[in-house]
Write a protein that holds these residues in place. Structure first.
Motif, short mmCIF file in Angstrom:
data_model
loop_
_atom_site.label_atom_id
_atom_site.label_comp_id
_atom_site.label_asym_id
_atom_site.label_seq_id
_atom_site.Cartn_x
_atom_site.Cartn_y
_atom_site.Cartn_z
N VAL A 34 0.86 -1.19 0.00
CA VAL A 34 0.00 0.00 0.00
C VAL A 34 0.89 1.24 0.00
O VAL A 34 1.65 1.47 0.94
N HIS A 35 0.82 1.99 -1.08
CA HIS A 35 1.62 3.21 -1.24
C HIS A 35 0.68 4.41 -1.14
O HIS A 35 -0.21 4.59 -1.97
N ILE A 36 0.85 5.22 -0.11
CA ILE A 36 -0.04 6.36 0.12
C ILE A 36 0.75 7.66 -0.05
O ILE A 36 1.69 7.93 0.70
N LEU A 37 0.37 8.44 -1.05
CA LEU A 37 1.06 9.69 -1.36
C LEU A 37 0.29 10.86 -0.79
O LEU A 37 -0.91 11.01 -1.05
N GLY A 38 0.98 11.69 0.01
CA GLY A 38 0.36 12.89 0.56
C GLY A 38 0.60 14.07 -0.35
O GLY A 38 1.73 14.33 -0.78
N THR A 39 -0.46 14.80 -0.67
CA THR A 39 -0.35 15.91 -1.62
C THR A 39 -0.92 17.20 -1.05
O THR A 39 -1.62 17.20 -0.05
N ALA A 40 -0.60 18.30 -1.71
CA ALA A 40 -1.31 19.56 -1.52
C ALA A 40 -2.22 19.69 -2.73
O ALA A 40 -1.80 19.43 -3.86
N HIS A 41 -3.46 20.09 -2.52
CA HIS A 41 -4.44 20.05 -3.61
C HIS A 41 -4.21 21.12 -4.67
O HIS A 41 -4.94 21.19 -5.65
N ILE A 42 -3.22 21.98 -4.48
CA ILE A 42 -2.93 23.02 -5.48
C ILE A 42 -1.45 23.04 -5.83
O ILE A 42 -0.89 24.06 -6.18
N SER A 43 -0.82 21.87 -5.75
CA SER A 43 0.62 21.78 -5.98
C SER A 43 0.94 21.12 -7.32
O SER A 43 0.50 20.01 -7.60
N LYS A 44 1.70 21.81 -8.14
CA LYS A 44 2.12 21.26 -9.43
C LYS A 44 3.02 20.05 -9.22
O LYS A 44 2.93 19.05 -9.94
N GLN A 45 3.87 20.13 -8.20
CA GLN A 45 4.77 19.02 -7.91
C GLN A 45 3.98 17.78 -7.49
O GLN A 45 4.34 16.66 -7.84
N SER A 46 2.89 17.99 -6.76
CA SER A 46 2.06 16.86 -6.35
C SER A 46 1.49 16.13 -7.55
O SER A 46 1.45 14.90 -7.60
N VAL A 47 1.05 16.89 -8.55
CA VAL A 47 0.50 16.29 -9.77
C VAL A 47 1.57 15.45 -10.47
O VAL A 47 1.32 14.32 -10.90
N GLU A 48 2.77 16.00 -10.55
CA GLU A 48 3.88 15.30 -11.20
C GLU A 48 4.24 14.02 -10.46
O GLU A 48 4.52 12.98 -11.07
N GLU A 49 4.24 14.09 -9.12
CA GLU A 49 4.60 12.93 -8.31
C GLU A 49 3.54 11.84 -8.39
O GLU A 49 3.85 10.65 -8.33
N VAL A 50 2.27 12.23 -8.51
CA VAL A 50 1.20 11.25 -8.68
C VAL A 50 1.42 10.44 -9.96
O VAL A 50 1.34 9.21 -9.96
#
Length: 407
Positions: A34-50
């Motif tokens: 189970v891989h759980i990624l924590g993001t900020a909902h307005i982060s460009k980097q988060s989109v890239e990491e997803v």
């Protein structure tokens, strides 16, 4: 349900798992990764990491921090075109819609032109569809969360919290990349409710802590299928600590899905007001004569109806909506299901239906008072609040005059 202790959200995993710059949690549940990624909902980097994470891990199941209704709206580009705001008011779901719009607006204001709130969820969904893998919404229905939140506080507390939410609409906040990175350790709802006093801890518990349990259980359940060997979950970073505490436990979600029942006082108040005013008018008529009773009844009609109509006029409502506010306010005294604000807003939503661009411009238009008259969505809520406020003031004025005459 176990008590929840605060802890710091996990950062980069130093165990077996995916290497990422984002807050990240890796767990093994019955031989399922189970891989759980924590993001900020307005982060460009988060989109890239997803995108990087899903393409690298190639999961059997993808979980996203959305409820079913929000996932449908995220996937459907024509969602706003299909939204019937008249139906929303007819079914008396305006409080839920307004709360959702406030949250969406708050997120949008903190974003930028390149990233829309929830783009990391859209990316996860689109990749899942492309890979033909199940995409599971693991959050609790937003309507349930909001109903449980409001159900935990009284009328004046509701007004305080609601005013705090409305105040967030009027604020324009420029957020730096550094601030966005900080947000990866706090859910955006925590930021929104950070100034709420201790006495409203129950509201934060419903919005944050209960959802931690809900998300953890839904993610855990997604691993029960023996064919599932890898799961990727995309959630707000502020939920990671709570998920880590609960993901190895079995929690009964039916308790968290319960909507508070109507309180006894709410039911009693529906009967009290009509009885009070009917009794006041009747006693005035008996003690002072029919003319005095008619005079008090006339004041009820003209003062309460007049103030409700004035509220609708200030809101610049349609003439028919103003007339309905005037008529409905005194009627609502004796038949409480009729509310001046509700009826006038229902009329306004039918006569002046919002356009798609009105929904899209809520964040920008809500930064100024003029925007509440300009934007048709915000305007309808204005037509809801002001006549209702005027009607309420009229109730106290007429009651005061009636009691004064008696004593």
């Amino acid at each position: 349900m176990r008590s929840i202790k605060k802890s710091t959200p996990p950062r980069k995993s130093d165990k077996k798992g995916f290497k990422t710059k984002e807050p990240y949690l890796f767990k093994t549940i019955d031989n399922t990764e189970v891989h759980i990624l924590g993001t900020a909902h307005i982060s460009k980097q988060s989109v890239e990491e997803v995108e990087k994470m899903i393409q690298s891990i190639k999961p059997d199941v993808i979980c996203v921090e959305l409820c079913e209704s929000r996932m449908k709206s995220v996937e459907d580009p024509d969602y706003l075109k299909k939204l019937d705001i008249f139906k929303v008011f007819k079914e008396r779901k305006m409080w839920l819609l307004l709360s959702s719009l406030i949250l969406s607006s708050f997120q949008k204001k903190m974003g930028n032109q390149d990233i829309k709130p929830g783009d990391e969820m859209r990316k996860a969904i689109s990749l899942g569809r492309k890979m033909k893998k199940p995409v599971i919404p693991v959050d609790r229905e937003i309507q349930t969360t909001l109903k449980r939140s409001w159900g935990n506080v009284g009328f004046f507390s509701k007004m305080y919290l609601f005013s705090a939410l409305l105040a967030s609409l009027l604020v324009k906040e420029d957020v730096s990349d550094e601030k966005i990175e900080e947000m990866k350790s706090e859910d955006i709802l925590k930021d929104l409710f950070s100034q709420v006093p201790k006495k409203y801890e129950s509201v934060k518990n419903v919005i944050i802590d209960e959802r931690d349990i809900y998300l953890a259980e839904k993610i855990r359940v997604s691993t029960l299928d023996k064919k599932v060997k890898k799961v990727v979950a995309v959630v707000g970073a502020g939920h990671l600590a709570g998920i880590e505490r609960n993901i190895n436990l079995q929690n009964d979600l039916s308790v968290l899905d319960e909507v508070p029942k109507r309180k006894i006082w709410d039911s009693i108040s529906i009967v009290i007001y009509p009885i009070f005013f009917a009794g006041l008018i009747g006693y005035t008529t008996w003690s002072q004569g029919g003319e005095a009773g008619m005079d008090l009844f006339s004041k009820l009609v003209y003062i309460k109806g007049g103030l409700a109509a004035l509220g609708a006029l200030i809101a610049w409502a349609h003439p028919i909506s103003i007339l309905l506010a005037f008529i409905t306010a005194p009627i609502g005294t004796f038949i409480p299901i009729f509310k001046a604000g509700w009826v006038s807003a229902l009329s306004e939503s039918y006569l002046r239906k919002p356009l798609v661009e009105d929904f899209e411009r809520i964040a920008e238009d809500s930064e100024s008072f003029a925007g509440f008259w300009k934007n048709r969505v915000l305007h309808i809520f204005l037509v809801f609040f002001l006549p209702q406020f005027g009607s309420t003031i009229g109730t106290f004025i007429v009651a005061g005059k009636g009691l004064k005459n008696l004593f």
